[in-house]
Design an enzyme around this catalytic site. Structure first.
Site, short mmCIF file in Angstrom:
data_model
loop_
_atom_site.label_atom_id
_atom_site.label_comp_id
_atom_site.label_asym_id
_atom_site.label_seq_id
_atom_site.Cartn_x
_atom_site.Cartn_y
_atom_site.Cartn_z
N ASP A 138 0.84 -1.19 0.00
CA ASP A 138 0.00 0.00 0.00
C ASP A 138 0.89 1.25 0.00
O ASP A 138 1.88 1.31 0.73
CB ASP A 138 -0.92 0.00 1.23
CG ASP A 138 -2.07 0.99 1.06
OD1 ASP A 138 -2.44 1.30 -0.09
OD2 ASP A 138 -2.61 1.45 2.09
N HIS A 145 -3.66 13.99 1.04
CA HIS A 145 -3.85 13.14 2.21
C HIS A 145 -2.62 13.23 3.13
O HIS A 145 -2.75 13.41 4.34
CB HIS A 145 -4.08 11.69 1.75
CG HIS A 145 -4.11 10.69 2.87
ND1 HIS A 145 -5.11 10.65 3.81
CD2 HIS A 145 -3.25 9.69 3.20
CE1 HIS A 145 -4.87 9.66 4.66
NE2 HIS A 145 -3.75 9.07 4.32
N GLU A 210 -10.36 3.95 4.34
CA GLU A 210 -9.50 4.76 3.46
C GLU A 210 -9.91 4.48 2.02
O GLU A 210 -9.91 3.33 1.57
CB GLU A 210 -8.01 4.45 3.67
CG GLU A 210 -7.48 5.01 4.98
CD GLU A 210 -5.96 4.96 5.10
OE1 GLU A 210 -5.32 4.17 4.37
OE2 GLU A 210 -5.41 5.71 5.94
N GLU A 212 -9.39 4.16 -1.63
CA GLU A 212 -8.22 3.93 -2.48
C GLU A 212 -8.63 3.19 -3.74
O GLU A 212 -9.72 2.63 -3.82
CB GLU A 212 -7.17 3.07 -1.74
CG GLU A 212 -6.77 3.63 -0.38
CD GLU A 212 -5.49 3.00 0.17
OE1 GLU A 212 -4.76 2.34 -0.60
OE2 GLU A 212 -5.25 3.17 1.38
N ASP A 244 -8.92 0.42 2.59
CA ASP A 244 -7.87 0.06 3.54
C ASP A 244 -8.36 0.44 4.94
O ASP A 244 -8.01 1.48 5.49
CB ASP A 244 -6.59 0.81 3.17
CG ASP A 244 -5.46 0.54 4.16
OD1 ASP A 244 -5.48 -0.51 4.82
OD2 ASP A 244 -4.55 1.40 4.26
N ARG A 248 -7.27 3.89 13.80
CA ARG A 248 -6.39 5.05 14.01
C ARG A 248 -5.73 5.05 15.38
O ARG A 248 -4.58 5.50 15.52
CB ARG A 248 -7.19 6.35 13.83
CG ARG A 248 -7.81 6.53 12.47
CD ARG A 248 -6.79 6.48 11.36
NE ARG A 248 -7.39 6.75 10.06
CZ ARG A 248 -6.76 6.52 8.90
NH1 ARG A 248 -5.53 6.03 8.90
NH2 ARG A 248 -7.35 6.78 7.77
N GLN A 251 -2.99 2.62 15.25
CA GLN A 251 -1.94 3.14 14.36
C GLN A 251 -1.07 4.16 15.08
O GLN A 251 0.16 4.15 14.98
CB GLN A 251 -2.63 3.77 13.14
CG GLN A 251 -1.70 4.16 12.01
CD GLN A 251 -2.47 4.72 10.80
OE1 GLN A 251 -3.70 4.71 10.78
NE2 GLN A 251 -1.74 5.22 9.83
N LYS A 264 -3.74 -1.96 10.28
CA LYS A 264 -4.19 -2.09 8.89
C LYS A 264 -4.48 -3.54 8.51
O LYS A 264 -5.28 -3.79 7.61
CB LYS A 264 -3.08 -1.58 7.94
CG LYS A 264 -2.64 -0.15 8.20
CD LYS A 264 -3.61 0.81 7.57
CE LYS A 264 -3.05 2.22 7.58
NZ LYS A 264 -3.94 3.15 6.87
N THR A 268 -8.80 -5.68 4.52
CA THR A 268 -8.79 -4.76 3.38
C THR A 268 -9.86 -5.27 2.41
O THR A 268 -9.83 -6.45 2.05
CB THR A 268 -7.42 -4.77 2.66
OG1 THR A 268 -6.39 -4.49 3.62
CG2 THR A 268 -7.36 -3.75 1.54
N GLU A 378 -9.43 12.63 8.19
CA GLU A 378 -9.32 13.95 7.57
C GLU A 378 -10.66 14.70 7.59
O GLU A 378 -10.71 15.89 7.87
CB GLU A 378 -8.89 13.80 6.11
CG GLU A 378 -7.46 13.38 5.90
CD GLU A 378 -7.22 13.10 4.43
OE1 GLU A 378 -7.05 14.04 3.65
OE2 GLU A 378 -7.23 11.91 4.05
#
Ligand code: CA
Length: 441
Positions: A138, A145, A210, A212, A244, A248, A251, A264, A268, A378
């Protein structure tokens, strides 16, 4: 102006590209229609100009076969064109894949006796992952971002010095890639309220998506050899939607110094449809110019080729209380700082071998505007500006029962719109037994 027949033309913005021709041909003709009527309806994701691949079986226990989506039907490409596996299609050199596209397009454009017996409704098919994915990597290719997230941690200096020189990436986990529609169990993990700890082991409270795209690798390279940037596009077989899922809070605690890991690797999601690079030809364009003052890429990553992809992406969210989903953001793959070709060339630039069916993720696709932000981290500024849902609920991060839906399409003047289908996933409660002490005192 549409150039009928089998023609190619140079893209004016790509004067230095070797082999950089747009391969626009009769299969992209917007007037082309299929005898499968549902493919000709306005707004259909799978008109005859698209022809995405999938892997499916007709009933439980039926061996997996290769399908091509046309309208609301699947063409059995294993029976019709003797395709043993979708990985085999990905491994084909680009010229061979192009020939296959011509054959499939011809079969679906001109009806032949008995052709309809090769179709079955998509709604009745058991869709599977496109192939067994050997490796998954990834990236972090959206500068919007990277800047938005970096600013939360380093307000004065959001981008690290390497960002404009190489596409940052990490090795993801292939075993937990699941097909769209698979429920996503909230992960347990270590989280800490303070950067210094101590942590607790508990279900994540900051679960995020996420937005993607994923790219399936084509022929690839042998170990010890590289993929030149001007050949990199030919090593991408096709593109899918990719979520993904990210914890958080896990992470934040785990990511230094080696990057994301368990935050992560719990899941997925990808969409079942592999939209080929051939189908995307009309939607390739020159990348946006780098901002004033940014360094040009080093020669092995530099190209003027029209390798940016004009793919509009949307995120929809439906809580358990909502009757239908609401759109919460919208972006475009063309906003990426690094193109898929640059990701492939960089990945192989040390001689690492890429293999057919390997998957690379673009990284979260965000754009310059707030509505382009491709994850809740975000969009809600780390939960400080919650989303308001029509039910009166608020969302800082995902709750159990929330369904996240990605959709995408390509549109350009003079061409038929093509779609990607959907990538869906619903969050379900954490495993109730995971935190139990096996031998209580
Ligand atoms: Ca990601």
């Amino acid at each position: 102006m549409f150039l009928a027949g089998f023609s190619t033309f140079k893209v004016p913005s790509a004067p230095r590209r070797l082999g950089g021709e747009f391969m626009i041909d009769h299969t992209h003709d917007p007037a082309l229609k299929s005898w499968v009527e549902s493919a000709n309806l306005p707004g259909a994701d799978f008109p005859i100009q698209n022809l995405p691949f999938a892997t499916y079986s007709r009933f439980p226990g039926d061996p997996a076969r290769v399908g091509v989506a046309i309208g609301d039907q699947l063409l059995d490409a294993t029976a019709t064109f003797h395709l043993a596996s979708l990985r085999g299609v990905m491994a084909m050199p680009r010229a061979e894949r192009l020939q296959l596209r011509h054959k499939i397009s011809g079969f679906l454009a001109t009806h032949t006796t008995g052709a309809e017996t090769m179709l079955s409704p998509i709604a009745a098919a058991h869709l599977e992952l496109p192939c067994e994915i050997g490796d998954y990597t990834d990236f972090y290719a959206s500068i919007h971002h990277a800047t938005n997230v970096g600013r939360m941690f380093r307000p004065e200096n959001p981008l690290l010095p390497n960002y404009k020189w190489l596409p940052v990436g990490y090795h993801g986990r292939a075993s937990s890639i699941v097909l769209s529609g698979t429920p996503i169990r909230r992960p347990w993990g270590q989280t800490a309220d303070s950067p210094a700890g101590p942590p607790v082991y508990a279900p994540s409270r900051r679960l995020d998506y996420e937005l993607e795209i994923g790219a399936f690798l084509g022929p690839g390279n042998t170990l010890g050899h590289t993929i030149p940037i001007d050949q990199a596009a030919g090593h991408i077989a096709g593109v899918c939607l990719l979520n993904d899922w990210s914890a958080r809070d896990m992470q934040t605690w785990e990511y230094q110094p080696l990057g994301p890991f368990l935050a992560k690797s719990f899941a997925t999601s990808i969409s079942p449809w592999v939209v080929t690079m051939e189908a995307l030809e009309p939607f390739r364009r020159a990348p946006e110019p780098r901002p004033e003052g940014d360094p040009p890429p080093l020669p092995h990553l530099a190209t003027n080729a029209p390798d940016a992809l004009g793919i509009t992406l949307e995120v929809w969210l439906r809580s358990a209380l909502m009757t239908g989903p609401m759109r919460i953001s919208r972006g475009n793959v063309a906003h990426l700082y690094w193109t898929l070709s640059q990701l492939v060339a960089h990945h192989a630039s040390n001689g690492c071998n890429l293999r057919p069916g390997d998957l690379i993720g673009s990284g979260t696709v965000s754009g310059p505007e707030k509505e382009n932000r491709g994850c809740l981290l975000e969009l809600t500024l780390r939960g400080t500006e919650p989303l308001e849902l029509p039910t009166g609920e608020q969302r800082r991060f995902l709750e159990d029962g929330d369904e996240v839906i990605f959709r995408a399409c390509c549109e350009a003047p003079g061409y038929r719109r093509i779609g990607f289908g959907e990538c869906r996933g619903t969050v379900i409660a954490a495993d109730p037994s995971a935190g139990r002490t096996p031998h209580p005192k």
